[in-house]
Design a protein around this motif. Structure first.
Motif, PDB file in Angstrom:
ATOM      1  N   UNK A 180     -16.020 -14.900 -45.595  1.00  0.00           N
ATOM      2  CA  UNK A 180     -16.372 -13.344 -46.505  1.00  0.00           C
ATOM      3  C   UNK A 180     -16.986 -11.843 -45.487  1.00  0.00           C
ATOM      4  N   UNK A 208     -22.295 -15.071 -60.062  1.00  0.00           N
ATOM      5  CA  UNK A 208     -21.365 -15.426 -59.094  1.00  0.00           C
ATOM      6  C   UNK A 208     -19.957 -15.073 -59.898  1.00  0.00           C
ATOM      7  N   UNK A 223     -32.101 -19.725 -58.091  1.00  0.00           N
ATOM      8  CA  UNK A 223     -30.480 -19.874 -58.916  1.00  0.00           C
ATOM      9  C   UNK A 223     -31.074 -21.114 -60.182  1.00  0.00           C
ATOM     10  N   UNK A 277     -23.956 -18.867 -63.634  1.00  0.00           N
ATOM     11  CA  UNK A 277     -24.329 -18.910 -62.813  1.00  0.00           C
ATOM     12  C   UNK A 277     -24.970 -17.460 -62.055  1.00  0.00           C
ATOM     13  N   UNK A 326     -18.591 -19.789 -45.783  1.00  0.00           N
ATOM     14  CA  UNK A 326     -18.800 -20.810 -46.583  1.00  0.00           C
ATOM     15  C   UNK A 326     -17.884 -21.354 -47.582  1.00  0.00           C
ATOM     16  N   UNK A 350     -13.028 -13.766 -57.806  1.00  0.00           N
ATOM     17  CA  UNK A 350     -12.743 -14.523 -58.454  1.00  0.00           C
ATOM     18  C   UNK A 350     -14.395 -14.924 -58.449  1.00  0.00           C
ATOM     19  N   UNK A 351     -14.167 -16.362 -58.942  1.00  0.00           N
ATOM     20  CA  UNK A 351     -15.394 -17.036 -59.454  1.00  0.00           C
ATOM     21  C   UNK A 351     -16.185 -17.563 -58.194  1.00  0.00           C
ATOM     22  N   UNK A 352     -15.939 -17.534 -57.097  1.00  0.00           N
ATOM     23  CA  UNK A 352     -16.640 -17.903 -56.697  1.00  0.00           C
ATOM     24  C   UNK A 352     -17.234 -16.533 -55.493  1.00  0.00           C
ATOM     25  N   UNK A 353     -17.045 -16.018 -55.785  1.00  0.00           N
ATOM     26  CA  UNK A 353     -17.996 -14.508 -55.309  1.00  0.00           C
ATOM     27  C   UNK A 353     -18.917 -14.075 -55.590  1.00  0.00           C
ATOM     28  N   UNK A 354     -19.860 -13.830 -55.128  1.00  0.00           N
ATOM     29  CA  UNK A 354     -20.960 -13.086 -56.131  1.00  0.00           C
ATOM     30  C   UNK A 354     -21.384 -11.682 -55.857  1.00  0.00           C
ATOM     31  N   UNK A 355     -21.479 -11.462 -56.867  1.00  0.00           N
ATOM     32  CA  UNK A 355     -21.719  -9.799 -57.287  1.00  0.00           C
ATOM     33  C   UNK A 355     -23.347  -9.605 -57.261  1.00  0.00           C
ATOM     34  N   UNK A 356     -23.895  -8.503 -56.566  1.00  0.00           N
ATOM     35  CA  UNK A 356     -25.572  -8.288 -56.739  1.00  0.00           C
ATOM     36  C   UNK A 356     -25.872  -6.951 -57.871  1.00  0.00           C
ATOM     37  N   UNK A 357     -26.863  -6.842 -58.140  1.00  0.00           N
ATOM     38  CA  UNK A 357     -27.339  -5.343 -58.474  1.00  0.00           C
ATOM     39  C   UNK A 357     -28.143  -5.344 -57.717  1.00  0.00           C
ATOM     40  N   UNK A 358     -28.479  -4.007 -58.480  1.00  0.00           N
ATOM     41  CA  UNK A 358     -28.973  -2.310 -57.312  1.00  0.00           C
ATOM     42  C   UNK A 358     -30.589  -2.759 -57.041  1.00  0.00           C
ATOM     43  N   UNK A 398     -27.874  -3.031 -53.339  1.00  0.00           N
ATOM     44  CA  UNK A 398     -26.821  -4.029 -53.726  1.00  0.00           C
ATOM     45  C   UNK A 398     -25.974  -3.984 -52.025  1.00  0.00           C
ATOM     46  N   UNK A 399     -25.625  -5.733 -51.937  1.00  0.00           N
ATOM     47  CA  UNK A 399     -24.836  -5.889 -51.129  1.00  0.00           C
ATOM     48  C   UNK A 399     -23.612  -5.271 -52.009  1.00  0.00           C
ATOM     49  N   UNK A 402     -24.837 -18.012 -50.437  1.00  0.00           N
ATOM     50  CA  UNK A 402     -24.618 -17.130 -49.309  1.00  0.00           C
ATOM     51  C   UNK A 402     -25.650 -16.453 -48.477  1.00  0.00           C
ATOM     52  N   UNK A 412     -28.622 -15.692 -59.273  1.00  0.00           N
ATOM     53  CA  UNK A 412     -29.189 -16.060 -57.585  1.00  0.00           C
ATOM     54  C   UNK A 412     -30.321 -14.782 -57.855  1.00  0.00           C
ATOM     55  N   UNK A 434     -33.015  -9.130 -54.796  1.00  0.00           N
ATOM     56  CA  UNK A 434     -31.609  -8.779 -55.685  1.00  0.00           C
ATOM     57  C   UNK A 434     -31.458  -9.659 -56.038  1.00  0.00           C
ATOM     58  N   UNK A 453     -19.206  -8.608 -46.926  1.00  0.00           N
ATOM     59  CA  UNK A 453     -19.883  -7.876 -47.527  1.00  0.00           C
ATOM     60  C   UNK A 453     -20.361  -6.475 -46.747  1.00  0.00           C
TER      61      UNK A 453
END
Lengths: 111, 115
Positions: free
Chosen positions: A34, B94, B48, B31, A91, B100-108, A43-44, A99, B33, B90, A36
């Motif tokens: 991955x 998920x 999490x 999910x 991962x 995709x369902x396996x990728x994490x997205x982050x807040x500000x 944020x990332x 992550x 985190x 942060x 990022x």
């Protein structure tokens, strides 16, 4: 999860391709690569990920070597807005897996 | 945009004070985190959640607690803030609206300063 090694910093001229390397020599067969990035104070941001084949999306291309021990993220035409810290992570692509972010590569795009 | 907001975005507090940070998502993902980011350490997982009322510890959970009473909200509480908890926090979910369902997205992020 396997560990990655990235150069701490890189420069790239604006408009040129930025090639960011990552070594992951202990990667397992079911681990994805991955990428990022994190622009200062934000944020990332997810860029791209892949398992074995090369991948391309609107942001970047990911080139994974045949032995999967290393990869390269390519930003085809770097702009000043691409200045950021880039993280390479390996991962297992499983919901709930953490992550592990290292310290990444700080890319500076130079005008 | 993955539909994640964090509040407050900035907070200054005093040692010993309780602090609660909120993460809100509009994606209905299971999910969520909480990470903290400090110079030289990258991002480190605090706690999490894998569903309503289902949470687990990450690698740096000491001094923190979490709660998730509904899918969209994940709260991080510092029961008695210490200066070592000064950090940028942060939240991540998920999956997301474009990934995709396996990728994490982050807040500000939330910048917390404990004096």
């Amino acid at each position: 999860d396997a560990k990655t090694t990235q150069p701490p910093s890189m420069d790239c001229a604006e408009g040129r391709a930025a090639n960011l390397p990552c070594n992951h020599s202990t990667i397992s067969g079911n681990e994805y690569v991955y990428w990022y990035r994190q622009i200062h104070s934000q944020g990332p941001q997810y860029i791209i990920h892949g398992l074995k084949n090369n991948e391309t999306n609107e942001m970047a291309s990911l080139i994974i070597t045949e032995d999967r021990k290393s990869s390269t993220l390519i930003l085809p035409h770097a702009t000043l807005r691409d200045t950021a810290v880039y993280y390479c992570i390996v991962r297992v692509a499983q919901t709930g897996n953490q992550f592990y972010f290292g310290t990444g590569t700080s890319l500076t795009v130079i005008p | 945009d993955a539909g994640i907001t964090q509040s407050p975005r900035h907070k200054v507090t005093e040692t010993g004070t309780p602090v609660t940070l909120r993460c809100h998502q509009t994606e209905n993902h299971r999910y969520m985190y909480w990470y903290r980011q400090d110079p030289g350490h990258g991002l480190r997982l605090i706690h999490y959640s894998y569903g309503v009322k289902d949470t687990d510890k990450g690698e740096v959970s000491d001094g923190y607690s979490v709660s998730r009473s509904k899918t969209e909200d994940f709260l991080l509480t510092l029961e008695s803030a210490t200066s070592s908890q000064t950090s940028v926090y942060f939240c991540a979910i998920q999956g997301g609206s474009t990934g995709t369902q396996e990728t994490q997205y982050f807040g500000p992020g939330t910048r917390l300063l404990v004096l």
